[in-house]
Design an enzyme around this catalytic site. Structure first.
Site: not given
Ligand SMILES: Cc1cc2nc3c(=O)[nH]c(=O)nc-3n(C[C@H](O)[C@H](O)[C@H](O)COP(=O)(O)O)c2cc1C
Ligand SMILES: Cc1cc2nc3c(=O)[nH]c(=O)nc-3n(C[C@H](O)[C@H](O)[C@H](O)COP(=O)(O)OP(=O)(O)OC[C@H]3O[C@@H](n4cnc5c(N)ncnc54)[C@H](O)[C@@H]3O)c2cc1C
Ligand code: FES
Lengths: 271, 302
Positions: B20, B44, B71, B126, B129, B164, B242, B265
């Site tokens: 997400s 998202k 945010g 979520n 956050c 989550k 993660g 990411t």
């Molecule tokens: C720019 C960005 C925006 C994110 N927005 C959300 C979000 O809206 N809702 C959510 O549950 N997680 C959000 N996440 C978290 C990711 O879904 C994920 O749980 C977290 O980044 C860890 O995984 P990764 O290391 O593979 O990115 C966001 C992460 C990033 C980097």
């Protein structure tokens, strides 16, 4: 090791964006801080980039440096569906740009683009104002105007002769170079150059790219002269395609998504 | 090799999902990401009202990671249903919605609207956050609040529900158990971890939101431990992630108990990375002597 995937997913590329590898064809140092990357793309399929549009480049950071870096198109050497050569003008400012300076002709680099929305052009005299590396997209804009036989004046400001971009000498239009210390061209900021450019001629549009205070000044000048001013904004980016909201900044009345709705905005949307 | 998996009753053609917030509403990446490799896209997080998010800058790269302070900027549920749903139903990939609210009731109301749309195969809650003042981690750090949110949603929806979780808690097992008791169909973890980056010259935070959430390879060991803990505590199907970057990471998450694995990411660096992982999976699984991804789940030797 990750392998290149440009071929595998090629069949699926239907949009106007290229994603995959390019090959560095040439690297040209143009000053102590600026260099040109000339990148070759096989089968870009994508539509030809327009001035102000940008690509994100994978600097080879692996797990340690995860993000691509955005760079405006500086010029198009060649562009067809089967083969393209484009140039980026890059200023070395940190890890990623240093890394790009050290890659060798023949090396592959991951690129994604063209992205974002570029400048709008009109019939009539244009004023282009750049500060520092903001010269990159405006150089492309100047070439674009020349091809279409549209007049322009280009005011380019740099810190000093050391960071000056000599490629401007090849342009046919009216080019005025300024340096903060007077070591090349005239002494002064790009914005003071813009003041005299405004006194000397009339314009249908103003295009600005550079440090934000400079763009804001140019925007205010243009507004008082009653001319629309387009500015190219820079924000830190993650996805580059409008998906992560990382490059979003506050505008005058609303949020501006720099990678997707921009990077070029009407000044009135920003201030 | 058949890479498909069953995840709390949903059928995914591969165990790799997009996390997400990193793949937008999916259609932004149409033509860039080949969705035919992907098991599902988690879009998202959406809230009841649109949110304008934090001031810029919102992104800062750190060693082996990214700090963000978006945010929770999003278009709100009404715009999601009217503007995004038509695109989503055209994509050749299952889509999981993600919601956030400030109260358990708010979560429940959003959940029923998501279900009514008819195009989302599951729902992520979520409650983790780090980038909002209210309604984020507030729920995710408290077992009672977690359980209340999950059960309120459960009563209002029939699609699978994945709270989550955050690893920024004292005892994630307690939270996972509370989610289980609330009626969670599965768990999703981990969200970003609260973090801060500083510019010495100006003595300012690098991010407009001051603090942000850390993601990327830097958080992987923390995420693996969290997945292992939750798997042991509940046995629920887990969407684990993660810091996932390559196929090796995916195998590690599965061994620790993840049934599906999220890529977030890493997509920023290589939008086709998830596809490459899926392509590499069969031979890696064969080498490990298993004939399907699910056989690897939770096989950590201790
Ligand atoms: C720019 C960005 C925006 C994110 N927005 C959300 C979000 O809206 N809702 C959510 O549950 N997680 C959000 N996440 C978290 C990711 O879904 C994920 O749980 C977290 O980044 C860890 O995984 P990764 O290391 O593979 O990115 C966001 C992460 C990033 C980097
Ligand atoms: C749409 C767009 C077009 C751009 N076009 C060009 C171009 O044509 N040529 C060029 O040289 N640069 C361009 N930039 C800026 C370029 O992306 C950054 O200089 C580059 O990302 C720095 O990477 P680094 O790893 O070397 O520096 P880092 O180590 O990441 O940072 C070093 C310094 O660069 C600044 N910086 C980093 N990212 C950005 C950014 N996105 N915008 C502005 N400053 C940044 C930082 O504040 C810091 O002071 C553009 C930026 C955008 C958003
Ligand atoms: S960089 Fe992701 S939305 Fe602009």
């Amino acid at each position: 090791m990750k392998k290149s995937s440009s071929e595998r997913i090629e069949k699926r590329i239907t949009s106007s964006v290229y994603v995959g590898d390019g090959t560095l064809r040439n690297r040209i140092d143009v000053s102590s801080r600026y260099f040109i990357l000339e990148v070759e793309i096989k089968n870009p399929r994508a539509s030809c980039p327009l001035p102000g549009q940008f690509f994100t480049i994978e600097c080879g950071g692996g797990k340690e440096h995860l993000l691509r870096r955005p760079f405006a198109v500086h010029s198009i050497v060649e562009w067809s569906k089967e083969y393209a050569v484009i140039q980026f003008l890059v200023e070395e400012v940190g890890w990623g740009t240093r890394r790009l300076r050290n890659i060798m002709p023949g090396d592959k680099i991951g690129i994604l683009g063209p992205l974002g929305r570029g400048f709008k052009f009109f019939q009539g005299n244009h004023l282009l104002v750049s500060g520092g590396i903001g010269v990159a997209p405006l150089h492309f804009a100047a070439c674009y105007l020349e091809e279409r036989k549209i007049d322009y004046t280009f005011v380019a400001g740099f810190k000093s002769s050391r960071s000056c971009y000599s490629g401007l000498e090849k342009l046919e239009g009216n080019v005025l170079v300024f340096t903060d210390d007077g070591s090349a061209g005239k002494k002064g900021f790009a914005s003071s150059g813009a003041v005299s450019a405004f006194e000397q001629a009339e314009y249908v549009a103003v295009l600005a790219c550079g440090p934000e205070p400079m763009m804001r000044e140019v925007f205010q000048m243009s507004s008082s002269a009653g001319i629309a001013c387009q500015v190219s904004l820079a924000e830190r980016m993650a996805c580059g395609v409008g998906a992560c909201r990382g490059c979003v900044r506050r505008g005058k009345n609303r949020n501006l998504c720099v990678c997707k709705e921009g990077p070029v905005f009407d000044g009135t949307d920003v201030w | 090799m058949d890479l498909s998996i069953e995840l709390a009753g949903i059928h995914l053609r591969s165990p790799i999902v997009l996390a997400s917030g990193t793949a937008g509403y999916a259609y932004e990446y149409d033509g860039i990401i080949d969705f035919s490799y992907v098991g599902a896209v988690i879009i998202k997080t959406v809230t009841m009202e649109p949110r304008s998010g934090h001031p810029e800058p919102r992104i800062w790269e750190v060693t082996a990671g990214v700090l963000n302070s978006i945010g929770l900027e999003n278009i709100g549920i009404d715009a999601l249903l009217s503007d995004v749903v038509p695109h989503v139903s055209n994509l050749d990939v299952p889509v999981i919605a993600s919601i956030a609210a400030e109260t358990a009731k708010g979560f429940a109301r959003l959940a029923s609207r998501i279900e009514e749309a008819g195009v989302f195969c599951a729902l992520e809650l979520n409650i983790s956050c780090p980038n909002v003042e209210r309604g984020g981690l507030e729920f995710g750090v408290d077992p009672k609040a977690t359980s209340a949110v999950v059960s309120a949603v459960r009563e209002n929806t029939s699609i699978p529900v994945f709270p989550k979780l955050s690893s920024a808690v004292t005892n994630i097992r307690e939270i996972a158990e509370a989610a289980y008791i609330g009626g969670a169909s599965g768990l999703s973890l981990i969200n970003t971890i609260p973090g801060l980056a500083v510019d010495v010259a100006s003595r300012r935070a690098r991010l407009g939101g001051i603090t942000g959430g850390l993601s990327g390879p830097a958080i992987k060991p923390i995420a693996l431990k969290a997945v292992w803990d939750c798997y042991q505590a509940t046995g629920l199907p887990i969407i684990g992630g993660g810091g996932v970057y390559d196929v090796q990471d995916v195998l590690e998450f599965m061994i620790c108990g993840a049934r599906a694995v999220s890529v977030g990411t890493a997509t920023f660096q290589d939008p086709q990375g998830a596809g490459e992982i899926v392509e590499a999976l069969p031979s890696c699984l064969e080498e490990l002597g298993v004939d399907s991804p699910s056989r690897l789940v939770g096989t950590l030797e201790t």
